[in-house]
Design a protein around this motif. Structure first.
Motif, PDB file in Angstrom:
ATOM      1  N   PHE A 172       0.831  -1.199   0.000  1.00  0.00           N
ATOM      2  CA  PHE A 172       0.000   0.000   0.000  1.00  0.00           C
ATOM      3  C   PHE A 172       0.867   1.252   0.000  1.00  0.00           C
ATOM      4  CE2 PHE A 172      -2.053   3.496   2.154  1.00  0.00           C
ATOM      5  CZ  PHE A 172      -3.281   3.569   1.510  1.00  0.00           C
ATOM      6  N   ALA A 173       1.934   1.257   0.821  1.00  0.00           N
ATOM      7  CA  ALA A 173       2.801   2.426   0.895  1.00  0.00           C
ATOM      8  C   ALA A 173       3.459   2.708  -0.449  1.00  0.00           C
ATOM      9  CB  ALA A 173       3.860   2.222   1.981  1.00  0.00           C
ATOM     10  N   VAL A 174       3.923   1.644  -1.129  1.00  0.00           N
ATOM     11  CA  VAL A 174       4.540   1.815  -2.446  1.00  0.00           C
ATOM     12  C   VAL A 174       3.526   2.358  -3.444  1.00  0.00           C
ATOM     13  CG1 VAL A 174       5.644   0.625  -4.368  1.00  0.00           C
ATOM     14  CG2 VAL A 174       6.272   0.040  -2.020  1.00  0.00           C
ATOM     15  N   GLY A 175       2.322   1.767  -3.457  1.00  0.00           N
ATOM     16  CA  GLY A 175       1.280   2.252  -4.361  1.00  0.00           C
ATOM     17  C   GLY A 175       0.885   3.682  -4.068  1.00  0.00           C
ATOM     18  N   ALA A 226       4.765  15.061  -1.669  1.00  0.00           N
ATOM     19  CA  ALA A 226       4.125  13.760  -1.867  1.00  0.00           C
ATOM     20  C   ALA A 226       4.726  12.713  -0.934  1.00  0.00           C
ATOM     21  CB  ALA A 226       4.285  13.321  -3.325  1.00  0.00           C
ATOM     22  N   ILE A 227       6.045  12.703  -0.800  1.00  0.00           N
ATOM     23  CA  ILE A 227       6.693  11.746   0.098  1.00  0.00           C
ATOM     24  C   ILE A 227       6.249  11.980   1.535  1.00  0.00           C
ATOM     25  CG2 ILE A 227       8.918  10.967   0.997  1.00  0.00           C
ATOM     26  CD1 ILE A 227      10.155  11.698  -1.695  1.00  0.00           C
ATOM     27  N   THR A 228       6.153  13.246   1.931  1.00  0.00           N
ATOM     28  CA  THR A 228       5.723  13.576   3.287  1.00  0.00           C
ATOM     29  C   THR A 228       4.292  13.117   3.535  1.00  0.00           C
ATOM     30  OG1 THR A 228       7.164  15.522   3.258  1.00  0.00           O
ATOM     31  CG2 THR A 228       5.458  15.451   4.946  1.00  0.00           C
ATOM     32  N   VAL A 229       3.421  13.306   2.534  1.00  0.00           N
ATOM     33  CA  VAL A 229       2.025  12.882   2.674  1.00  0.00           C
ATOM     34  C   VAL A 229       1.933  11.373   2.867  1.00  0.00           C
ATOM     35  CG1 VAL A 229      -0.150  12.628   1.421  1.00  0.00           C
ATOM     36  CG2 VAL A 229       1.030  14.824   1.425  1.00  0.00           C
ATOM     37  N   VAL A 230       2.698  10.614   2.088  1.00  0.00           N
ATOM     38  CA  VAL A 230       2.676   9.155   2.209  1.00  0.00           C
ATOM     39  C   VAL A 230       3.181   8.727   3.589  1.00  0.00           C
ATOM     40  CG1 VAL A 230       3.654   6.999   1.324  1.00  0.00           C
ATOM     41  CG2 VAL A 230       2.872   8.767  -0.264  1.00  0.00           C
ATOM     42  N   ALA A 231       4.222   9.412   4.085  1.00  0.00           N
ATOM     43  CA  ALA A 231       4.738   9.080   5.415  1.00  0.00           C
ATOM     44  C   ALA A 231       3.695   9.361   6.489  1.00  0.00           C
ATOM     45  CB  ALA A 231       6.019   9.864   5.686  1.00  0.00           C
ATOM     46  N   ALA A 247      10.282   6.246   8.793  1.00  0.00           N
ATOM     47  CA  ALA A 247      11.649   6.698   9.029  1.00  0.00           C
ATOM     48  C   ALA A 247      12.420   6.849   7.719  1.00  0.00           C
ATOM     49  CB  ALA A 247      12.372   5.716   9.957  1.00  0.00           C
ATOM     50  N   ILE A 248      12.265   5.888   6.816  1.00  0.00           N
ATOM     51  CA  ILE A 248      12.977   5.945   5.530  1.00  0.00           C
ATOM     52  C   ILE A 248      12.492   7.127   4.696  1.00  0.00           C
ATOM     53  CG2 ILE A 248      13.361   4.756   3.340  1.00  0.00           C
ATOM     54  CD1 ILE A 248      13.272   2.124   4.905  1.00  0.00           C
ATOM     55  N   LEU A 249      11.170   7.268   4.554  1.00  0.00           N
ATOM     56  CA  LEU A 249      10.618   8.365   3.757  1.00  0.00           C
ATOM     57  C   LEU A 249      10.966   9.721   4.367  1.00  0.00           C
ATOM     58  CD1 LEU A 249       7.099   6.890   2.919  1.00  0.00           C
ATOM     59  CD2 LEU A 249       9.056   7.094   1.389  1.00  0.00           C
ATOM     60  N   SER A 250      10.925   9.807   5.680  1.00  0.00           N
ATOM     61  CA  SER A 250      11.260  11.065   6.342  1.00  0.00           C
ATOM     62  C   SER A 250      12.728  11.410   6.153  1.00  0.00           C
ATOM     63  CB  SER A 250      10.933  10.979   7.836  1.00  0.00           C
ATOM     64  OG  SER A 250       9.564  10.706   8.038  1.00  0.00           O
TER      65      SER A 250
END
Length: 220
Positions: A6-9, A127-132, A81-84
Motif C-alpha cells: 500500500f505504501a509503495v502504491g 508527496a513523500i511527506t504525505v505518504v509518510a 523513518a525511511i521516507l522522512s
C-alpha cells in the motif's frame, strides 16, 4: 497497519498526482494553483477508492481516510523513518534553492534556478511527506498536519529558518497533547491531534508576536 504494498502504491500515485499538478500549473495561465490542486487531487483520491472497491483486499478505508495512530506497526515505523530521512536530506541539500523559489520565483530564474524543476522537486517532497504521514493520520487529516504548524509558526517570526524550528516543535507538542487527551477521553487519536494543533494555532493567532493582540496594540 496498511502494509508495504500500500505504501509503495500510495507513493507512486502521490508522485503522479503532484507531477500532473506541476505540469498543469506550468502549461496553463488561466487556472489558479488551488483550482488545479482540487481538480487533480479529488479524481485521484476517487480512483483509489474505486480500485479498492473492485479489488479484493483487507484494506480498511477508515484507516486510509482517518488513520490509526495507535495501530502503527514496526514495519510502518520503518517506512516512515525511511521516507522522512529521504525528505529531510533532499530538503537540506536544496534548502537555498527551495527558499529562493518559495519567496521569489523570478529571482530564482535570474540566478539560474529553474522554477519548473525546483517546483516539481518541492511537490515531490510534499508527496513523500504525505505518504509518510498517511501511515498515522490518514489522508483526510494529513492536510491539517502539514498546514497548521507552519501557519502557526509564521505568526511567531518572519525568518524562515526560525519557522523551520518552531513548526516541528508545535507539531510535536500538539501530537503529545493530542495522544494524552485522546487516551483520557477515548476519542480518535488522529482527530484529537489535529484539534490540538488547531488550539495551538488559536493561541498563536491571539498571543503570538504577530498575532491579533500584538497587532491591536501596535495600532493603538
Amino acid at each position: 497497519m496498511l502494509g508495504l504494498p500500500f505504501a509503495v502504491g500510495a507513493l507512486v500515485f502521490a508522485l503522479i498526482t503532484v507531477w500532473l499538478i506541476s505540469l498543469l500549473r506550468s502549461k496553463s495561465t488561466l487556472l489558479k494553483e488551488d483550482a488545479i490542486i482540487g481538480t487533480v487531487f479529488t479524481p485521484m483520491l476517487a480512483l483509489g477508492v474505486v480500485l479498492i472497491s473492485v479489488t479484493p483486499s483487507q484494506t480498511d478505508l477508515n484507516h486510509i481516510l482517518f488513520g490509526n495512530l495507535l495501530g502503527v506497526t514496526d514495519q510502518d515505523l520503518i517506512q516512515v523513518a525511511i521516507l522522512s530521512a529521504v525528505t529531510v536530506v533532499i530538503a537540506y541539500l536544496k534548502r537555498r534553492d527551495l527558499t529562493v523559489f518559495a519567496f521569489d520565483p523570478m529571482h530564482a530564474r535570474s540566478v539560474g534556478i529553474s522554477p519548473q524543476v525546483i517546483g516539481a522537486l518541492l511537490l515531490t517532497l510534499l508527496a513523500i511527506t504525505v505518504v509518510a504521514a498517511l501511515q498515522a493520520v490518514g489522508i483526510t487529516l494529513v492536510v491539517s498536519m502539514l498546514t497548521i504548524p507552519g501557519v502557526s509558526a509564521r505568526l511567531f517570526t518572519s525568518w524562515i529558518w526560525h519557522m523551520l524550528w518552531i513548526s516541528p516543535l508545535i507539531a510535536m507538542a500538539a501530537t503529545v497533547l493530542g495522544v494524552f487527551v485522546s487516551y483520557a477521553l477515548d476519542t480518535s487519536t488522529g482527530g484529537t491531534i489535529v484539534l490540538a494543533q488547531a488550539l495551538f494555532f488559536a493561541l498563536a493567532y491571539c498571543f503570538a508576536p504577530q498575532g491579533l493582540i500584538a497587532r491591536y496594540r501596535r495600532r493603538r
